[in-house]
Design a protein around this motif. Sequence first.
Motif, PDB file in Angstrom:
ATOM      1  N   LEU A 241       0.806  -1.312   0.075  1.00 54.07           N
ATOM      2  CA  LEU A 241       0.100   0.017  -0.029  1.00 54.07           C
ATOM      3  C   LEU A 241       0.663   1.255  -0.166  1.00 54.07           C
ATOM      4  N   ARG A 242       1.771   1.399   0.816  1.00 51.32           N
ATOM      5  CA  ARG A 242       2.470   2.694   1.133  1.00 51.32           C
ATOM      6  C   ARG A 242       3.339   2.869  -0.289  1.00 51.32           C
ATOM      7  N   GLU A 243       3.926   1.622  -0.951  1.00 54.77           N
ATOM      8  CA  GLU A 243       4.617   1.825  -2.107  1.00 54.77           C
ATOM      9  C   GLU A 243       3.851   2.082  -3.381  1.00 54.77           C
ATOM     10  N   ALA A 244       2.477   1.484  -3.492  1.00 57.12           N
ATOM     11  CA  ALA A 244       1.596   1.966  -4.379  1.00 57.12           C
ATOM     12  C   ALA A 244       1.155   3.313  -4.490  1.00 57.12           C
ATOM     13  N   LEU A 245       0.960   3.960  -2.967  1.00 56.59           N
ATOM     14  CA  LEU A 245       0.610   5.478  -3.155  1.00 56.59           C
ATOM     15  C   LEU A 245       1.733   6.374  -3.418  1.00 56.59           C
ATOM     16  N   ALA A 246       3.052   5.995  -3.147  1.00 57.88           N
ATOM     17  CA  ALA A 246       4.030   6.759  -3.515  1.00 57.88           C
ATOM     18  C   ALA A 246       4.383   6.836  -5.061  1.00 57.88           C
ATOM     19  N   GLY A 247       4.062   5.739  -5.762  1.00 59.99           N
ATOM     20  CA  GLY A 247       3.910   5.644  -6.960  1.00 59.99           C
ATOM     21  C   GLY A 247       2.917   6.521  -7.447  1.00 59.99           C
ATOM     22  N   LEU A 248       1.644   6.402  -7.068  1.00 57.33           N
ATOM     23  CA  LEU A 248       0.631   7.065  -7.568  1.00 57.33           C
ATOM     24  C   LEU A 248       0.913   8.436  -7.366  1.00 57.33           C
ATOM     25  N   GLU A 249       1.363   9.071  -6.455  1.00 56.15           N
ATOM     26  CA  GLU A 249       1.687  10.427  -6.121  1.00 56.15           C
ATOM     27  C   GLU A 249       2.567  10.854  -7.262  1.00 56.15           C
TER      28      GLU A 249
END
Length: 383
Positions: A241-249
């Motif tokens: 989750l944390r990695e996914a949101l960082a990539g999304l941002e």
Amino acid sequence: MTDQLDGAARRTAVIEALAVLGSGPEERFDRITRMTHEAFGVPLTFLNLVHADLVTTQSTYGFQQGTSVPATGQFCATTVLTPGPMVVPDTLLDVRFADTPAVTEYGVRFYAGAPLTMPDGTRVGTLCVMDAEPRVFSDEDLALLGDLARWAERELGHSIEQGRVRRVLTGLVPEPVTVPGAAVDGFIEPDEHGGDLVDWRVDADGTVQATVGTVAAAGRASALLAASVRAAVVARSDLPLREALAGLEAQLAPDLSAGAAVGSVLHVRLDPTTGHAEWVDAGHGPALLVRADATTTTLWSSDLPIGLQPVTVPRTVGTLDLAPGDRLVLVTDGTLALDGIGDVQALAALAAAHPEDLVAHIRSLVPAGGSAADVAVVVLTRT
């Protein structure tokens, strides 16, 4: 492959929203291809749209208007996948295109194309030039082609009728999902600007994922940027989750900033076999945990919206465990503003009173003529 498929689906949805396919010759587009021809002195210029595995000529100088050809092997189908112009000085020397019909049957030896990008960042087509002789394309030529492409983008953007955009993006809402251990349902009712998003799906690892979000931007950009946020979430469903949101941002923050937009998202992942869930809230909140015994807990996060969280501050990932009969209720602000709800506490009471038909009940509260703000609801139930 997943990113490409999601991008293709989003591109097709946006092109449908433009409502220009099959509209016949239009002087506003023909003027652009005519002036592009005059600027470069080439025999062929095209304004092409790339959609649903086809390349359709919306306007052309030197060829047949309105033709559609399979996207495979087409110059423009490659250009639309890149953020900048693509130049092929000699097509016979480029292994990607040397054996394509454009080269072998029509004798195209030179190609230069610039992608056409909508306000949400979706590349929908190209403005391109072709010649029967190889040629050199200078930096000044590239700059001019880029300026003409920006003109084409503005004309395409003016084609967007907001109600049609909302209808198309509403059509991207999934069907209800039921799997052993979990069920998801929801809906979205866009307002004039259509900036809310919802999504849910079963990932390859068996987790059930649910998302709500909102993009606030000027005019018609909200709906298209919301579609981009949704697609970016879907494309990263297999990452932590944390990695996914960082990539999304990293992907979306520049587009949101350029459009003076603010985006928020709340995403949940549930293991239906154990009931264990993880969730992350990028400035969206709140969400409700409604237990089978009708007790409710509000889920809050202090994290900031997309692009506003300092890079030195990691996203907060929450965890919880759902027992059979427990539900997570995810909504946007427009839902809380409905008559009959009003605030989070009233939503909690409504959720407790409607253990089986909450989605249908909230939908019934939306005025027949539409609400003053987007209404978006997702209910994830552990069964």
